[in-house]
Write a protein that holds these residues in place. Structure first.
Motif, PDB file in Angstrom:
ATOM      1  N   GLN A   1       0.838  -1.190   0.000  1.00  0.00           N
ATOM      2  CA  GLN A   1       0.000   0.000   0.000  1.00  0.00           C
ATOM      3  C   GLN A   1       0.879   1.247   0.000  1.00  0.00           C
TER       4      GLN A   1
ATOM      5  N   GLU B   1      -2.703  -5.747   1.322  1.00  0.00           N
ATOM      6  CA  GLU B   1      -3.235  -4.668   2.152  1.00  0.00           C
ATOM      7  C   GLU B   1      -2.562  -4.657   3.524  1.00  0.00           C
ATOM      8  N   GLY B   2      -2.522  -3.475   4.116  1.00  0.00           N
ATOM      9  CA  GLY B   2      -2.044  -3.345   5.480  1.00  0.00           C
ATOM     10  C   GLY B   2      -0.551  -3.460   5.663  1.00  0.00           C
TER      11      GLY B   2
END
Length: 285
Positions: free
Chosen positions: A232, A260-261
Motif C-alpha cells: 500500500q 493490504e495493510g
C-alpha cells in the motif's frame, strides 16, 4: 539447513550467499537497497520444501565485498549473471525486493535464458528519476542515512552506536522502532547498516540507479512469467496503482496482487500473506 559460502565474480567482487538445498526449482532471492540476505532467513525453512533456495548479498551489502563506484543496476545485474552461470548452473526463479526487483527486471530483459520466472516485491518503478524521486520519502530516508553513515564511519563505526540509532527512529509521535519491532529486529537492522558501503546510496540519490536503461524498454523485453506483488502506497509502498498497471501492460505474462495493510517490506510486515503469494506462484512452475 542453510550453509554459507562466498563466490568471486569476473569483476573480482566477492559475494556472500546462503544456500538451503531443497527439491524443486532453483530460487534466488535478491534483497533491497541497504538490506541483506538476513531479512529473508525466516522464510527459508518453508521455501526449502518447494525449492533449492539461494540468498545472495549484493555487492556493497551484507557480507559481500565493497567496490569503487559500480553500484548501478547493471553492475549488480552482471554479478548475478555470473552467480547464476557458475553457482546455480540452471535457469532459476528470481525473487527480488525493491532494488532486487530492479536487478531481476534487468536480468529478465538482458539474460532471458537464465530465468525460469520472476517475482517482483514492491519494486520502485517509475519513481527513480529526478525530480520525482526527490519528492518521495525514500529520498529523504536515504539522504539522511547517507549523512549519518559518513559521521558513523568517521567516529569509528561502533555497532552499538548503530543499534541505538536504529532503535530511536520514530515510527509515529509516540513510538520508536524499538517499541514496534523489538530489540532483536533492531539489532539485525543495525548490523545491515553497519555492513553497508555508504557509496551504494549515491546512484539512487543522484537519480542514476538504472544507468542508461529506461524502465519501459526493460519491461517490454521480458517474456518469462512474472508475478508482481505491491504494498500500500499510503503505508510506504513504492508502487502506485497507475504505475503497476503501466508495468503489467508491458509484460505479456504478468500477474499481480496488492497486499493490504503493509508498507514496502512486505516479506517482513506481512510474511503469511507474502508466503501465500510466493508459494502459489512456485506451485505453478
Amino acid at each position: 539447513m542453510i550453509k554459507f559460502h562466498t563466490f568471486k565474480t569476473d569483476q573480482n567482487v566477492e559475494l556472500h550467499y546462503g544456500e538451503a538445498p531443497g527439491a524443486g526449482p532453483a530460487l534466488v532471492i535478491l534483497h533491497g537497497l541497504t538490506g541483506s540476505h538476513a531479512e529473508f532467513l525466516h522464510l527459508v525453512p518453508e521455501l526449502a520444501r518447494q525449492a533449492h533456495v539461494y540468498l545472495l548479498d549484493l555487492r556493497g551489502h551484507g557480507r559481500s565485498g565493497w567496490t569503487t563506484n559500480g553500484y548501478q543496476v547493471p553492475n549488480y545485474g552482471r554479478d548475478v549473471v555470473a552467480f547464476l552461470q557458475q553457482v546455480v548452473g540452471r535457469p532459476a526463479i528470481l525473487l527480488g525486493h525493491s532494488l532486487g526487483g530492479l536487478v531481476t527486471i534487468w536480468l529478465a530483459a538482458n539474460e532471458p535464458d537464465l530465468l525460469q520466472s520472476a517475482v517482483l516485491e514492491d519494486p520502485p518503478l517509475y519513481i527513480l528519476e529526478m525530480p520525482r524521486f526527490g519528492e518521495t520519502w525514500f529520498y529523504s530516508y536515504f539522504a539522511g542515512l547517507r549523512d549519518y553513515l559518513k559521521q558513523y564511519h568517521a567516529n569509528g563505526a561502533d555497532l552499538e552506536e548503530m543499534v541505538a540509532y536504529v532503535g530511536q527512529v520514530s515510527v509515529d509521535e509516540d513510538r520508536t522502532w524499538l517499541d514496534v519491532v523489538g530489540s532483536e529486529a533492531v539489532r539485525e537492522r543495525a548490523i545491515q547498516l553497519h555492513q553497508l558501503d555508504p557509496a551504494t546510496l549515491e546512484p539512487t540519490l543522484a537519480g542514476r540507479l538504472l544507468g542508461s536503461d529506461e524502465m519501459d524498454e526493460l519491461l517490454a523485453q521480458i517474456r518469462c512469467p512474472v508475478h508482481l506483488i505491491a504494498a500500500q502506497t499510503e503505508l510506504g509502498g513504492a508502487l502506485k496503482l497507475q504505475n503497476m498497471q503501466r508495468a503489467v501492460a508491458q509484460m505479456p505474462h504478468c500477474t499481480h496482487a496488492v497486499i493490504e495493510g503493509t508498507g514496502h517490506d512486505i516479506h517482513l510486515d506481512q510474511p503469511v500473506a507474502f508466503m501465500h503469494q510466493l508459494k502459489q506462484f512456485l506451485s505453478q512452475r
